[in-house]
Design a protein around this motif. Sequence first.
Motif, short mmCIF file in Angstrom:
data_model
loop_
_atom_site.label_atom_id
_atom_site.label_comp_id
_atom_site.label_asym_id
_atom_site.label_seq_id
_atom_site.Cartn_x
_atom_site.Cartn_y
_atom_site.Cartn_z
N TYR A 182 2.20 0.36 -11.51
CA TYR A 182 1.86 -0.96 -11.29
C TYR A 182 2.28 -1.28 -10.01
CZ TYR A 182 0.36 -5.65 -12.17
OH TYR A 182 -0.23 -6.77 -12.44
N MET A 183 1.33 -2.08 -9.27
CA MET A 183 1.90 -2.51 -8.08
C MET A 183 0.99 -3.69 -7.90
SD MET A 183 1.64 -3.93 -4.90
CE MET A 183 -0.07 -3.51 -4.53
N ALA A 184 1.39 -4.88 -7.61
CA ALA A 184 0.81 -6.08 -7.48
C ALA A 184 1.40 -7.04 -6.45
CB ALA A 184 0.90 -7.03 -8.88
N THR A 185 0.44 -7.53 -5.87
CA THR A 185 0.93 -8.84 -4.74
C THR A 185 0.71 -10.26 -5.43
OG1 THR A 185 -1.17 -8.98 -3.90
CG2 THR A 185 0.31 -7.49 -2.95
N ALA A 186 1.52 -11.02 -5.07
CA ALA A 186 1.50 -12.23 -5.92
C ALA A 186 2.17 -13.14 -5.09
CB ALA A 186 2.41 -12.23 -7.38
N THR A 187 1.90 -14.49 -5.34
CA THR A 187 2.55 -15.73 -4.64
C THR A 187 2.70 -16.97 -5.52
OG1 THR A 187 2.74 -16.84 -2.47
CG2 THR A 187 0.43 -16.72 -3.47
N GLU A 217 0.59 -1.36 -0.05
CA GLU A 217 0.02 -0.12 0.12
C GLU A 217 0.99 1.40 0.01
OE1 GLU A 217 -3.56 0.61 -0.32
OE2 GLU A 217 -2.96 -1.46 -1.17
N ILE A 218 2.10 1.28 0.61
CA ILE A 218 2.76 2.38 0.45
C ILE A 218 3.49 2.66 -0.84
CG2 ILE A 218 5.27 3.45 1.44
CD1 ILE A 218 4.83 1.52 3.74
N MET A 219 3.68 1.51 -1.47
CA MET A 219 4.10 1.75 -2.82
C MET A 219 3.00 2.19 -3.66
SD MET A 219 7.14 0.94 -2.67
CE MET A 219 7.48 1.56 -4.30
N GLU A 270 -4.11 -6.26 -7.50
CA GLU A 270 -3.09 -5.33 -8.36
C GLU A 270 -3.63 -4.01 -8.53
OE1 GLU A 270 -2.52 -7.03 -12.44
OE2 GLU A 270 -4.31 -8.07 -11.89
N VAL A 271 -2.86 -3.11 -8.59
CA VAL A 271 -3.28 -1.64 -8.50
C VAL A 271 -2.57 -0.82 -9.64
CG1 VAL A 271 -3.49 0.49 -7.30
CG2 VAL A 271 -3.57 -1.86 -6.06
N GLU A 272 -3.23 -0.20 -10.50
CA GLU A 272 -2.63 0.46 -11.63
C GLU A 272 -2.71 2.23 -11.33
OE1 GLU A 272 -3.32 -0.69 -15.50
OE2 GLU A 272 -2.67 -2.70 -15.23
N ASN A 273 -1.70 2.84 -11.55
CA ASN A 273 -1.64 4.08 -11.13
C ASN A 273 -1.96 4.64 -9.91
OD1 ASN A 273 -0.56 4.80 -13.79
ND2 ASN A 273 -2.54 4.58 -14.64
N GLY A 274 -1.98 3.84 -8.81
CA GLY A 274 -2.12 4.13 -7.39
C GLY A 274 -3.60 4.35 -7.06
#
Lengths: 385, 181, 555, 288
Positions: free
Chosen positions: D171-176, D162-164, D234-238
């Motif tokens: 683009y920010m994504a969490t994955a595993t 979330e800070i990112m 995932e989050v694009e452009n915040g």
Amino acid sequence: MKADSNRLLLSGNHAVSHAVKLVNPNVMPVYPITPQTPILELITEFHAAGEMTGEIMTMESEHSAMAAAITASLTGVRVFTATASQGLLLMHEMLHYAAGARAPIVMFNVNRTLGSPWGFWPDQTDSLAQRDTGWIQYYCENGQESHDTTLQAFRVAEQVLLPAMVIHEAFYVSHSMEAVELATQDQVDAYLPDFNPPHRLDPQIGESWGNTVSQVMFQNHRRDMGDAMERVLQVAKKADQEMKELVGRGYGIHEQYRCDGAEFIIATMGSMTGTVRDAVDELRADGLPVGLFKIKLFRPFPIADVREILAGIPKVMVLDRNFAPGTGGILYQELKAALYGLEDAPEIHGYLAGVGGTNITPAAIKEMVQSAMGEKPSAHSVWKG
Amino acid sequence: MLQFIIQGRGGQGAQLAGKLMADMFFQEGKDVLVYATYGGARRGTPVSSSLRVDDKPIRMRCDIEHPDIIVCFDPSLLEGGTLLKGATAQTIVLINSSLPAEEFAHLGDFKVVTIDAKTIAKKHQLGRIVNTTLVGAALGLIDYANVDLMEKVVGETSPVKVQNNVAACMEGYQVASEGSC
Amino acid sequence: MTGTVKRVPSIWTTGSTDILNTGTWRTAIAVHEHRPAPCYGVCPVDGDIPVWVQQIRNEKFKEAWQTLVENNPIPAAIGRTCHRPCEGACNRTEYDGAVSINALEQYVGDMAIREGWEFPAPSDELDQKVAVIGGGPAGLSCAYQLRRKGVQVTIFDANPELGGVLRYGVPEFRLPKKMVAAETKRIVDLGIEVVTGRKLTGEDLGELDQGYSAIFIAFGAHEPKRLPQFSKDDSRVLDGITFLRSVRLDAPMELGRKVLVVGGGSVAMDVAGSALRLARQVEILALEGREVMPAPEDEIEDVIEEGAILNDGAMVKAVEDLSGTLLLHCIKVELDQDVPPGVIRPIEIAGTEFTLEADTVILAVGQDPELVDWEGRVQVARGMVEVDNDYRTSRVGIFAAGDVASSERFVATAVGDGKRAANSIVRYLGQKIVVEEGFADEAKEVAIDDINTFYFPTQEPGERDKVAVEIRKFGFDEIRLGLTDAQAFDQSKRCFSCGSCIECDNCSIFCPDMAIIKDSDAPLYYKVLEQYCKGCGCCLEECPRGAMGVKEETK
Amino acid sequence: MGYEINEEKVFSSGHAACPGCSEALAIRFVLNTLGRDAIAVVPPSCIAIISGPQPLSSMGIPVYQTTLEASAASAAGIKRALVSKGNDHTNVVAIAGDGGTYDIGFQALSAAAERNEDIIYICLDNEGYMNTGSQKSSATPSMAFTTSTPAGKLSPKKNVPEIMVAHNIPYMATATIGYPDDLARKVKRAMEIKGGLRFINILTPCLTGWGVPDSAGPKTSRLAVQSGIYPLYEVENGEFYTLNYGPNGLSVADYVTTQKRYRHLSLENIELIQAEVDHDWARLQKKF
């Protein structure tokens, strides 16, 4: 502010910026710190005006600036950055890394006192504290020398694949304006051929750098670094000679000023050298056989030259604008170590003169010479000024 | 060698004055070295510029011990400061003040000259910016010969109100060289 | 500072780690395995169900049929009549409901009939001849298995047509005759001689011995069991299989208005279902409670839906003739749990007496083989021909299976017995038989814990659609509609494929060492690279279906 | 059935990861999706070991091993140098652990995000300093045992994803690793979105540090998702949030009871963690 097209009234820092502009490095990570800031400001002005085409990276710290500089350099391009004082210390880890990575980065450092407490004054302890990082170190006396040496540093660094630090002092050099004769673009283009290292970070090549190594591999690598450092002595002399031929200015890796027949030599480096020149002239005028030995290339330390030059000189007085608590003046220690075992080694007086930027005038130097002439040297550095 | 120390308060343009004079001498073909205090300077705190001028290369990298001329932008700088520390009997001390030089005799044994630069600057619509006037005056005191170059450099260097600055400088020069300070 | 000066730093990498032998780290290595699924373990015909279900999933329907008929030549019939132990054992049962294996079998069987798929002719023709007595599920199965191996076969059947219980017992609404006809014809078309309308008895053995190298007895059990409470001669008391046969021959026996079916098995339900279509009111009296009645739950459900009244957990104690109707005195019972397997001992629950009235009573409490002619020729015990594990009777060369030799009276069991007996006969004939690859003895059946259920989101079970009860009550048309293509596909996707690799690549994808690669030459599609496998077991864990195992390595 | 992953063989066998290593799996999916036209930066970490003993490399692309705190700056330096040479196609990726990302490397990462450096930053998050034998990092979750939090960590995990996002990066994504197709798709998506810093946080259970069997990496990572502890999104452009996999009814207890690092937990502890997870999930859900 032009007398003629290449002779400008410039601060020492801006003389450096002009050299960098002529080199036009591909990548320049920058971070401000007094008294270095004017170097980066003028570079960014050149860049904004379209006179430089590389990538300016406005980093968040000197540590990151050097981190970016290393990797950029390893892709096989020219990289420049500049710093001072605490900034250089924050880089310390990365300085080792840069040298280990054999990244021929050129960095300018403006000597400034180290905290704590806070000060803004000339003091070489910051860069001398990096003497074991594997960087080539040049100490400059004035803006002209800083301009020219910055150009030399690229040439030398790229030939031996070691990073090079060019250094001048806060205030007396960094912020002093004086006439500087700039190299021309043609001269610089001729002096610095394209940099195309065969090994680099490149998907076409696929080689990696920095994997974990065995003890023997590590030792061999350090030895290779040592060999490269050793080569600098010749490479730097040659680079200086070539510059002299090309632009008419040269400095050597060290300089003997009025040392003919000298029985007393003042050894120093950096801005103090200029003041000593005046003092020597005055002492010579007084009939005293005094000369100056200026160290310009501090890393690698020109041990063989030092032994040759100082052999048979009765007295040497070292002026250190730096201080390593516990041992004293750093140049003093280095010189003593270099001369150890020499049969006709001189007596050495180590004076801590100008530490923290205190004012050392020609008159003060003359006094020191006179007192040193009449006494046996102490085994330790002595505070003066 | 000619050595100047120019002192003012942050914002008064003392540093620029030093550079301006250095440029003038440089363009004449003299060797110059000028530097200013820096780092902690804030508006209102004392700032100074040191200028050396010589016909041969200047190598010294130390503070000016015994200046030939001290330019003081503000008499308050004289109190308790170190400005006059290196002044000798030969030193000219140029003070921006409407008071006559005799009022400063108590400061020591040197040549005090005053000029009401504030009034001159106001006259030329420069408000409190007295540096060009004082530059003119300082140069007038040493009978600086190259008036055209002075005009040119001041003109080139002034960020705004070019003609006003040139005029103020000329007036300062005039007053000083005529010995009317 | 001596030594050779290296212009280029020495520590750029020069190669890849793939020359290293990191496989030496392991103590055990994962291996791909074909392991038995629980459905296979209980399948009466030993069908490797996950294999053909996967073939359906891959829309390789003919291959699915070919896999099915390896073990069972009549999938359309068994796909309707099997008692479905597979679905009870299915690993999905507890998870979200068993896969409808039986419906899938029907789907493939029906498709084969529709498409006219034929069995390939035997590749060899052998000299030996085998006589199969009885053309029901066991006989057909045995004849088929023998014939496809090249044996010459003659089927003798007392009825005018082959099919046995499928043709003459199971009602039309469960198994249309045309399906039986199609599947029996396909078997016969393999080149089997058929003699119908001839009831062979023990006396015919001499004749058979002359012409046949072996004899297979599979004429079933047709002698209805009686209950002592009912008079043998009462025309109001019918037996189930005779009744069903009459319905199947389109000449149903007369029933009164109120019919009472006694029995809790499939036959009883078939009787009840048939009676419902012919009479006003049908009640069922079953000894077992509903949960343990031998009839499959859906068959019970069918008749109850259609209006039958079930009286479970009860028995008739006495019958009173009310001149016209019969009054049955009944009582609720519990079954004694403390009895040997196969034995049923009801315990009456005092005070639970009740009565039922019926115009017709149909007894569907089991049948026995008619062995009068055979006793003395082959060993008979407990009313059945006695056979050993290889279906051999006491007389050399004579084999028996199906209802005549087994108390497990399921059509699918008969098909499986027929198959296994055929293998035994072939061995007896001295032929090297190619028995399909079974599982190694140590192969561990796949349990639900071996299934990685992450890969199987829960789904509605799904079954064959049924014709609405209002419609189906008025005729003998089939109750259950076969699966649609979409239903069959959905259902096939529900199969975990326990123990059968379906090439999902999980083992390869989840290998951190890239030590498992796809290899079409490998017997189970993948190759484990011994140079790299560190033995972590991720492949095993991530195999959705337990198709991998571990091989311990000693070094 | 099966995952749709288009792998190019970039990551090599013979690397030095522990048997079953989740990071090795993650590196596999990252590198094999990135392809050969890429340069990686790795800081000291297990990744640095996995990348191979000199003079061999497992990573198939040029890798530079930088200092623990400098990954983002080092990657940016490469990218800028490539740009200066007119190369606009080579992907530059930093692959760092959570210590090198959440803790010591965060300054460089945040700054690179602020400058929107055109790099892909992969954090292989195993929730602690596992290469040094399992010490606490700011990615270590509440109450987890590490050798520097022997009684369990007292503060919750830093929410770096979330800070990112708050840096408004493209683009920010969490994955595993338990969702390899999702992971590979996110790497692909990161590649498609050029011109800024793309951050993917990949949960990579450390088998040793967490105390799970060698074979349990993917499974443990899925439990983290299914219990709501680590939603994949995932989050694009915040601002544009997409949920890929969220909790599916499993509880914190289902997750923690399979790991030795939680074996000291009491029922009350588990309830506290459950409350924390519920709260975080409720807050995150509002963003989709």
